[in-house]
Design a protein around this motif. Structure first.
Motif, mmCIF file in Angstrom:
data_model
loop_
_atom_site.group_PDB
_atom_site.id
_atom_site.type_symbol
_atom_site.label_atom_id
_atom_site.label_comp_id
_atom_site.label_asym_id
_atom_site.label_seq_id
_atom_site.Cartn_x
_atom_site.Cartn_y
_atom_site.Cartn_z
ATOM 1 N N HIS A 153 -20.816 -93.060 -112.765
ATOM 2 C CA HIS A 153 -21.725 -92.354 -113.328
ATOM 3 C C HIS A 153 -22.329 -92.296 -114.287
ATOM 4 C CE1 HIS A 153 -17.327 -91.116 -111.703
ATOM 5 N NE2 HIS A 153 -16.345 -91.395 -112.683
ATOM 6 N N SER A 154 -23.561 -93.140 -114.068
ATOM 7 C CA SER A 154 -24.875 -93.303 -114.665
ATOM 8 C C SER A 154 -25.553 -92.676 -114.024
ATOM 9 C CB SER A 154 -24.938 -94.148 -114.952
ATOM 10 O OG SER A 154 -24.858 -95.556 -114.883
ATOM 11 N N TRP A 155 -26.678 -93.032 -115.105
ATOM 12 C CA TRP A 155 -28.257 -92.708 -113.980
ATOM 13 C C TRP A 155 -28.322 -93.865 -113.027
ATOM 14 C CZ3 TRP A 155 -31.121 -89.061 -111.276
ATOM 15 C CH2 TRP A 155 -32.555 -89.491 -111.127
ATOM 16 N N HIS A 157 -9.378 -77.130 -106.347
ATOM 17 C CA HIS A 157 -9.779 -76.657 -105.173
ATOM 18 C C HIS A 157 -8.339 -76.637 -104.335
ATOM 19 C CE1 HIS A 157 -13.492 -78.969 -105.192
ATOM 20 N NE2 HIS A 157 -13.128 -77.981 -105.981
ATOM 21 N N THR A 158 -7.453 -77.512 -104.840
ATOM 22 C CA THR A 158 -5.589 -77.139 -104.184
ATOM 23 C C THR A 158 -4.804 -77.092 -105.601
ATOM 24 O OG1 THR A 158 -5.816 -79.324 -103.696
ATOM 25 C CG2 THR A 158 -6.594 -77.797 -101.929
ATOM 26 N N GLY A 159 -3.833 -76.275 -104.863
ATOM 27 C CA GLY A 159 -2.440 -76.545 -105.758
ATOM 28 C C GLY A 159 -2.756 -76.490 -107.357
ATOM 29 N N SER A 160 -1.781 -76.481 -108.331
ATOM 30 C CA SER A 160 -2.175 -76.618 -109.546
ATOM 31 C C SER A 160 -3.289 -76.961 -110.120
ATOM 32 C CB SER A 160 -1.225 -76.943 -110.286
ATOM 33 O OG SER A 160 0.456 -76.377 -110.089
ATOM 34 N N PRO A 161 -4.174 -76.400 -111.075
ATOM 35 C CA PRO A 161 -5.408 -76.527 -111.661
ATOM 36 C C PRO A 161 -4.800 -78.155 -112.284
ATOM 37 C CG PRO A 161 -5.540 -74.371 -111.373
ATOM 38 C CD PRO A 161 -3.821 -74.669 -111.629
ATOM 39 N N LEU A 162 -6.579 -78.711 -113.029
ATOM 40 C CA LEU A 162 -6.335 -80.371 -113.409
ATOM 41 C C LEU A 162 -7.494 -79.451 -114.021
ATOM 42 C CD1 LEU A 162 -5.728 -82.818 -110.501
ATOM 43 C CD2 LEU A 162 -3.852 -81.968 -112.640
ATOM 44 N N VAL A 163 -7.236 -80.345 -115.547
ATOM 45 C CA VAL A 163 -8.496 -80.817 -116.814
ATOM 46 C C VAL A 163 -8.967 -81.892 -116.402
ATOM 47 C CG1 VAL A 163 -7.807 -78.196 -117.508
ATOM 48 C CG2 VAL A 163 -7.008 -80.795 -118.380
ATOM 49 N N SER A 164 -10.149 -82.514 -116.840
ATOM 50 C CA SER A 164 -11.194 -83.350 -116.778
ATOM 51 C C SER A 164 -10.843 -83.897 -118.381
ATOM 52 C CB SER A 164 -12.738 -83.361 -116.446
ATOM 53 O OG SER A 164 -12.907 -84.675 -116.233
ATOM 54 N N GLY A 165 -10.355 -85.509 -118.713
ATOM 55 C CA GLY A 165 -10.313 -86.234 -119.800
ATOM 56 C C GLY A 165 -11.530 -87.179 -119.303
ATOM 57 N N GLU A 166 -11.621 -87.892 -120.342
ATOM 58 C CA GLU A 166 -12.762 -89.105 -120.279
ATOM 59 C C GLU A 166 -12.835 -90.042 -118.875
ATOM 60 O OE1 GLU A 166 -11.898 -91.300 -124.077
ATOM 61 O OE2 GLU A 166 -11.825 -89.771 -124.955
ATOM 62 N N ILE A 226 -20.906 -83.511 -118.636
ATOM 63 C CA ILE A 226 -21.061 -82.962 -119.762
ATOM 64 C C ILE A 226 -21.750 -83.998 -120.983
ATOM 65 C CG2 ILE A 226 -19.245 -82.352 -121.397
ATOM 66 C CD1 ILE A 226 -17.203 -81.947 -119.415
ATOM 67 N N ARG A 227 -21.809 -84.845 -120.888
ATOM 68 C CA ARG A 227 -21.935 -85.204 -121.991
ATOM 69 C C ARG A 227 -24.025 -84.935 -121.633
ATOM 70 N NH1 ARG A 227 -22.412 -90.095 -121.166
ATOM 71 N NH2 ARG A 227 -20.217 -90.390 -119.905
ATOM 72 N N PHE A 228 -24.425 -85.262 -120.541
ATOM 73 C CA PHE A 228 -25.871 -85.373 -119.397
ATOM 74 C C PHE A 228 -26.341 -84.404 -120.078
ATOM 75 C CE2 PHE A 228 -25.346 -88.321 -116.143
ATOM 76 C CZ PHE A 228 -25.350 -89.459 -117.043
ATOM 77 N N LEU A 259 -11.903 -82.178 -123.960
ATOM 78 C CA LEU A 259 -10.264 -83.043 -123.804
ATOM 79 C C LEU A 259 -11.487 -84.231 -123.710
ATOM 80 C CD1 LEU A 259 -8.475 -81.246 -121.312
ATOM 81 C CD2 LEU A 259 -8.424 -81.660 -123.339
ATOM 82 N N GLY A 260 -10.407 -84.889 -124.587
ATOM 83 C CA GLY A 260 -10.202 -86.073 -125.393
ATOM 84 C C GLY A 260 -9.152 -87.050 -125.294
ATOM 85 N N GLY A 261 -9.095 -88.403 -125.439
ATOM 86 C CA GLY A 261 -8.223 -88.978 -125.472
ATOM 87 C C GLY A 261 -7.607 -89.712 -124.881
ATOM 88 N N PHE A 262 -8.231 -89.418 -123.388
ATOM 89 C CA PHE A 262 -7.248 -89.972 -121.885
ATOM 90 C C PHE A 262 -8.127 -89.833 -121.146
ATOM 91 C CE2 PHE A 262 -7.193 -85.493 -121.511
ATOM 92 C CZ PHE A 262 -7.526 -84.997 -120.055
ATOM 93 N N LYS A 263 -8.041 -91.117 -119.726
ATOM 94 C CA LYS A 263 -9.171 -90.707 -118.950
ATOM 95 C C LYS A 263 -8.340 -90.680 -117.504
ATOM 96 C CE LYS A 263 -10.620 -95.466 -120.376
ATOM 97 N NZ LYS A 263 -10.982 -96.825 -120.010
ATOM 98 N N GLY A 264 -9.481 -89.789 -116.593
ATOM 99 C CA GLY A 264 -8.911 -88.590 -115.595
ATOM 100 C C GLY A 264 -8.625 -87.125 -115.755
ATOM 101 N N TYR A 265 -7.512 -87.488 -114.758
ATOM 102 C CA TYR A 265 -7.802 -85.914 -115.210
ATOM 103 C C TYR A 265 -5.893 -85.077 -115.281
ATOM 104 C CZ TYR A 265 -11.462 -84.820 -112.258
ATOM 105 O OH TYR A 265 -12.961 -84.336 -112.844
#
Length: 327
Positions: free
Chosen positions: A156-158, A213-222, A230-232, A239-245
């Motif tokens: 996830h970088s340039w 996209h499907t099922g219950s919505p998820l939110v993104s962590g780190e 988002i940072r770019f 949200l922080g303190g966890f990785k993934g969704y």
């Protein structure tokens, strides 16, 4: 439905002498794949695998020249078109939907559920994919058939975009064109990121990415593509303190308190549009909900465009940054 059984190539180096050279081995596997597909009742005719006859001319003749390439990953396929090397494409995966012409290419399935027979019947010389492609045993079968496989690390970088451009340049034997494209993209990226830095402020708006996209919505962590975007764009992940969704809960919304919500266009369509999205009760706890009437607190882009990390990334970040400044 008929089940196709393909014998795997022996991986033990001691068995290498029992097999013919790579070119013959690839023809053998491709022929076996074709026989298996025919037995299953699948059509074998494909515009990506034309017979090389002297009567071919124009675009058809061009398609038979040079390396035959399969790409797995929408961002990688975009690079092929950006290089003008699309005549090398004989197949793509189901995430390869841009530009529109890519949708007409023969599909080899979803990137994580590839099959050796489905790929080898296209007679590729090279496969370029991300490291999330698989299963690994299928990639090994493809390598054993003499196909050059290059996997691109996703961080996830340039630099990930740059690796895609370089890999496609090698696979299509257009290294010089790839370097020229990369110079243009680097200049564009430098310009956009410089503007983001100049506009940075002490209090960065908080952005929440919702995957629905499907099922219950998820939110993104780190450590996700959305977190990097988002940072770019000159904001911070709500949200922080966890990785993934994680699942989108009322508690998560209250703790995150996002100023903006970012979602894919496909995700927004899946929940019935913006009106239906805002009706979710947990969203009422957010500052973004209070600003919904402005039309600026819910942002959406096509999924591949937003988190595909292809050559359109500078344009994506520029647009998102403009929305941050309006918030």
């Amino acid at each position: 439905m008929k089940t196709l059984h393909m014998p795997t190539m022996p991986n033990d180096p001691a068995c290498a002498s029992d097999w013919p050279d790579n070119a013959r081995r690839r023809r053998w596997l491709a022929g076996l794949a074709g026989s298996a597909l025919a037995a299953a009742g699948w059509p074998l005719s494909s515009p990506a695998a034309p017979a090389a006859t002297p009567s071919l001319g124009g675009a058809a003749a061009e398609a038979t020249r040079g390396p035959r390439l399969v790409t797995v990953g929408g961002g990688i396929t975009e690079v092929v078109y950006a290089l003008g090397a699309q005549h090398h494409l004989v197949g793509t995966d189901t995430t390869s939907l841009y530009p529109a012409a890519a949708q007409a290419t023969p599909k080899v399935g979803y990137m994580r559920q590839l099959s050796a027979e489905g790929l080898l019947v296209l007679r590729p010389d090279a496969l370029v994919a991300g490291t999330d492609a698989g299963p690994p045993v299928v990639l090994e079968q493809i390598r054993s058939a003499g196909v050059k496989v290059e996997l691109i690390q996703s961080d996830h970088s340039w630099d990930e975009v740059r690796r895609k451009v370089a890999a496609v340049g090698r696979a299509t034997r257009r290294e010089a064109d790839a370097r020229a494209l990369q110079q243009n993209l680097d200049a564009r990226w430098a310009s956009v990121t410089a503007r983001v830095r100049q506009a940075s402020r002490a209090h960065l708006p908080k952005v929440l990415f919702v995957l629905s996209h499907t099922g219950s919505p998820l939110v993104s962590g780190e450590a996700t593509a959305a977190d990097a975007v988002i940072r770019f764009m000159g904001a911070r992940n709500a949200l922080g303190g966890f990785k993934g969704y994680r699942p989108m809960t009322a508690e998560a919304m209250a703790a995150a308190a996002p100023d903006l919500i970012l979602i894919t266009t496909q995700g927004l369509q899946a929940v019935g549009g913006a009106g239906q999205f805002w009706q979710r009760p947990e969203l009422a706890l957010t500052p973004a909900f209070a600003l919904r009437s402005s039309g600026h607190s819910l942002l959406h882009l096509d999924a591949l465009e937003l988190i595909g990390f292809g050559p359109r990334l500078p344009d994506v970040i520029e647009w998102l940054h403009e929305q941050v400044l309006r918030a």
